[in-house]
Design a protein around this motif. Structure first.
Motif, PDB file in Angstrom:
ATOM      1  N   ASP A  91       0.876  -1.074   0.057  1.00  0.00           N
ATOM      2  CA  ASP A  91      -0.099  -0.170   0.016  1.00  0.00           C
ATOM      3  C   ASP A  91       0.828   1.497  -0.100  1.00  0.00           C
ATOM      4  N   ASP A  92       2.160   1.125   0.145  1.00  0.00           N
ATOM      5  CA  ASP A  92       3.062   2.259   0.082  1.00  0.00           C
ATOM      6  C   ASP A  92       3.312   2.595  -1.428  1.00  0.00           C
ATOM      7  N   ASP A  93       2.888   3.883  -1.856  1.00  0.00           N
ATOM      8  CA  ASP A  93       3.006   4.299  -3.207  1.00  0.00           C
ATOM      9  C   ASP A  93       4.546   4.170  -3.815  1.00  0.00           C
ATOM     10  N   LEU A  94       5.517   4.321  -2.980  1.00  0.00           N
ATOM     11  CA  LEU A  94       6.888   4.509  -3.427  1.00  0.00           C
ATOM     12  C   LEU A  94       7.224   3.117  -3.699  1.00  0.00           C
ATOM     13  N   ILE A  95       6.955   2.147  -2.498  1.00  0.00           N
ATOM     14  CA  ILE A  95       7.275   1.045  -2.954  1.00  0.00           C
ATOM     15  C   ILE A  95       6.793  -0.305  -3.701  1.00  0.00           C
ATOM     16  N   SER A  96       5.316   0.339  -3.996  1.00  0.00           N
ATOM     17  CA  SER A  96       4.622  -0.601  -4.700  1.00  0.00           C
ATOM     18  C   SER A  96       5.016  -0.456  -5.891  1.00  0.00           C
ATOM     19  N   GLY A  97       5.443   0.454  -6.647  1.00  0.00           N
ATOM     20  CA  GLY A  97       6.081   0.618  -8.058  1.00  0.00           C
ATOM     21  C   GLY A  97       7.253   0.031  -8.379  1.00  0.00           C
ATOM     22  N   VAL A  98       7.761  -0.579  -7.136  1.00  0.00           N
ATOM     23  CA  VAL A  98       9.334  -0.959  -7.354  1.00  0.00           C
ATOM     24  C   VAL A  98       9.286  -2.573  -7.863  1.00  0.00           C
ATOM     25  N   SER A  99      10.258  -3.021  -8.868  1.00  0.00           N
ATOM     26  CA  SER A  99      10.360  -4.286  -9.064  1.00  0.00           C
ATOM     27  C   SER A  99      11.620  -4.633  -9.126  1.00  0.00           C
ATOM     28  N   LEU A 100      12.019  -5.651  -8.330  1.00  0.00           N
ATOM     29  CA  LEU A 100      13.509  -6.177  -8.024  1.00  0.00           C
ATOM     30  C   LEU A 100      13.771  -6.816  -9.303  1.00  0.00           C
ATOM     31  N   VAL A 101      14.995  -6.515  -9.961  1.00  0.00           N
ATOM     32  CA  VAL A 101      15.165  -7.349 -11.247  1.00  0.00           C
ATOM     33  C   VAL A 101      16.566  -7.871 -11.179  1.00  0.00           C
ATOM     34  N   GLY A 102      17.139  -8.082 -10.184  1.00  0.00           N
ATOM     35  CA  GLY A 102      18.266  -8.644 -10.171  1.00  0.00           C
ATOM     36  C   GLY A 102      18.987  -8.591  -8.727  1.00  0.00           C
ATOM     37  N   ALA A 103      19.811  -9.411  -8.543  1.00  0.00           N
ATOM     38  CA  ALA A 103      20.764  -9.679  -7.135  1.00  0.00           C
ATOM     39  C   ALA A 103      21.988 -10.163  -7.538  1.00  0.00           C
ATOM     40  N   ASP A 104      22.985  -9.512  -6.367  1.00  0.00           N
ATOM     41  CA  ASP A 104      24.235  -9.730  -6.560  1.00  0.00           C
ATOM     42  C   ASP A 104      24.634 -10.177  -5.271  1.00  0.00           C
ATOM     43  N   ALA A 105      25.713 -11.028  -4.873  1.00  0.00           N
ATOM     44  CA  ALA A 105      25.994 -11.647  -3.606  1.00  0.00           C
ATOM     45  C   ALA A 105      27.397 -10.971  -3.560  1.00  0.00           C
ATOM     46  N   HIS A 106      27.788 -10.234  -2.443  1.00  0.00           N
ATOM     47  CA  HIS A 106      29.263  -9.685  -2.298  1.00  0.00           C
ATOM     48  C   HIS A 106      29.833  -9.892  -0.962  1.00  0.00           C
ATOM     49  N   GLY A 107      31.119  -9.738  -0.796  1.00  0.00           N
ATOM     50  CA  GLY A 107      31.645  -9.849   0.610  1.00  0.00           C
ATOM     51  C   GLY A 107      31.603 -11.247   1.045  1.00  0.00           C
ATOM     52  N   GLY A 108      31.661 -12.117   0.557  1.00  0.00           N
ATOM     53  CA  GLY A 108      31.715 -13.651   1.005  1.00  0.00           C
ATOM     54  C   GLY A 108      30.187 -13.823   1.495  1.00  0.00           C
ATOM     55  N   LEU A 109      29.515 -13.262   0.716  1.00  0.00           N
ATOM     56  CA  LEU A 109      27.894 -13.590   0.977  1.00  0.00           C
ATOM     57  C   LEU A 109      27.301 -12.937   2.277  1.00  0.00           C
ATOM     58  N   GLN A 110      28.340 -11.749   2.635  1.00  0.00           N
ATOM     59  CA  GLN A 110      27.745 -11.136   3.820  1.00  0.00           C
ATOM     60  C   GLN A 110      26.591 -10.055   3.436  1.00  0.00           C
ATOM     61  N   PHE A 111      26.543  -9.509   2.207  1.00  0.00           N
ATOM     62  CA  PHE A 111      25.575  -8.767   1.801  1.00  0.00           C
ATOM     63  C   PHE A 111      24.962  -8.993   0.286  1.00  0.00           C
ATOM     64  N   VAL A 112      23.879  -8.913   0.103  1.00  0.00           N
ATOM     65  CA  VAL A 112      23.384  -8.859  -1.158  1.00  0.00           C
ATOM     66  C   VAL A 112      22.717  -7.593  -1.633  1.00  0.00           C
ATOM     67  N   LYS A 113      23.454  -7.233  -2.805  1.00  0.00           N
ATOM     68  CA  LYS A 113      22.895  -5.984  -3.598  1.00  0.00           C
ATOM     69  C   LYS A 113      21.715  -6.340  -4.361  1.00  0.00           C
ATOM     70  N   LEU A 114      20.506  -5.818  -4.160  1.00  0.00           N
ATOM     71  CA  LEU A 114      19.323  -5.819  -4.858  1.00  0.00           C
ATOM     72  C   LEU A 114      19.118  -4.844  -5.911  1.00  0.00           C
ATOM     73  N   PHE A 115      19.083  -5.049  -7.268  1.00  0.00           N
ATOM     74  CA  PHE A 115      18.718  -4.038  -8.252  1.00  0.00           C
ATOM     75  C   PHE A 115      17.366  -4.078  -8.281  1.00  0.00           C
ATOM     76  N   TYR A 116      16.865  -2.698  -8.640  1.00  0.00           N
ATOM     77  CA  TYR A 116      15.306  -2.557  -8.685  1.00  0.00           C
ATOM     78  C   TYR A 116      15.363  -1.599  -9.797  1.00  0.00           C
ATOM     79  N   TYR A 117      13.862  -1.606 -10.132  1.00  0.00           N
ATOM     80  CA  TYR A 117      13.458  -0.616 -11.276  1.00  0.00           C
ATOM     81  C   TYR A 117      12.149  -0.105 -10.647  1.00  0.00           C
ATOM     82  N   SER A 118      12.004   1.307 -10.890  1.00  0.00           N
ATOM     83  CA  SER A 118      10.857   1.743 -10.642  1.00  0.00           C
ATOM     84  C   SER A 118      10.213   2.760 -11.695  1.00  0.00           C
ATOM     85  N   ARG A 119       8.781   2.869 -11.588  1.00  0.00           N
ATOM     86  CA  ARG A 119       7.855   3.505 -12.509  1.00  0.00           C
ATOM     87  C   ARG A 119       7.910   4.869 -12.023  1.00  0.00           C
TER      88      ARG A 119
END
Length: 116
Positions: A31-59
């Motif tokens: 129901d959040d207008d800013l987040i509802s338009g977000v689509s996660l389009v990719g992910a990349d694990a870094h730092g020995g799997l300590q963090f994951v960068k999530l790539f998004y696209y927004s309208r």
């Protein structure tokens, strides 16, 4: 002889995190207008799997507002992720805008100018 590391592990974890975070965003922030338009389009694990960068696209055209809102919800999303993922450690997550579509449109525009 060194033990071989499974190179697909990072990709699998990144993909799993992407799927789970997309579900969390849909379920908890639909129901959040800013987040509802977000689509996660990719992910990349870094730092020995300590963090994951999530790539998004927004309208939404105000990408700074979208990024700020995603940064605000990162902590509760990660907490929910910890409850849904079946791993000993939960990676930190970071959101990054994916401008691939804009770059592709710009390349098409340039190619059309060259053709004309």
């Amino acid at each position: 002889m060194k033990k071989q590391i499974n190179s697909n592990r990072g990709e699998r974890i990144a993909s799993k995190v992407q799927t789970l975070v997309a579900e969390i965003l849909r379920d908890n922030y639909g129901d959040d207008d800013l987040i509802s338009g977000v689509s996660l389009v990719g992910a990349d694990a870094h730092g020995g799997l300590q963090f994951v960068k999530l790539f998004y696209y927004s309208r939404n055209e105000d990408l700074n507002a979208v990024q700020r809102r995603l940064d605000e919800v990162t902590r509760p999303v990660r907490f929910e992720l910890a409850q849904r993922i079946d791993q000993k450690y939960v990676p930190d997550i970071r959101f990054a805008y994916d401008d691939t579509l804009e770059r592709a449109a710009r390349i098409d525009q340039l190619l059309n100018q060259i053709k004309d």
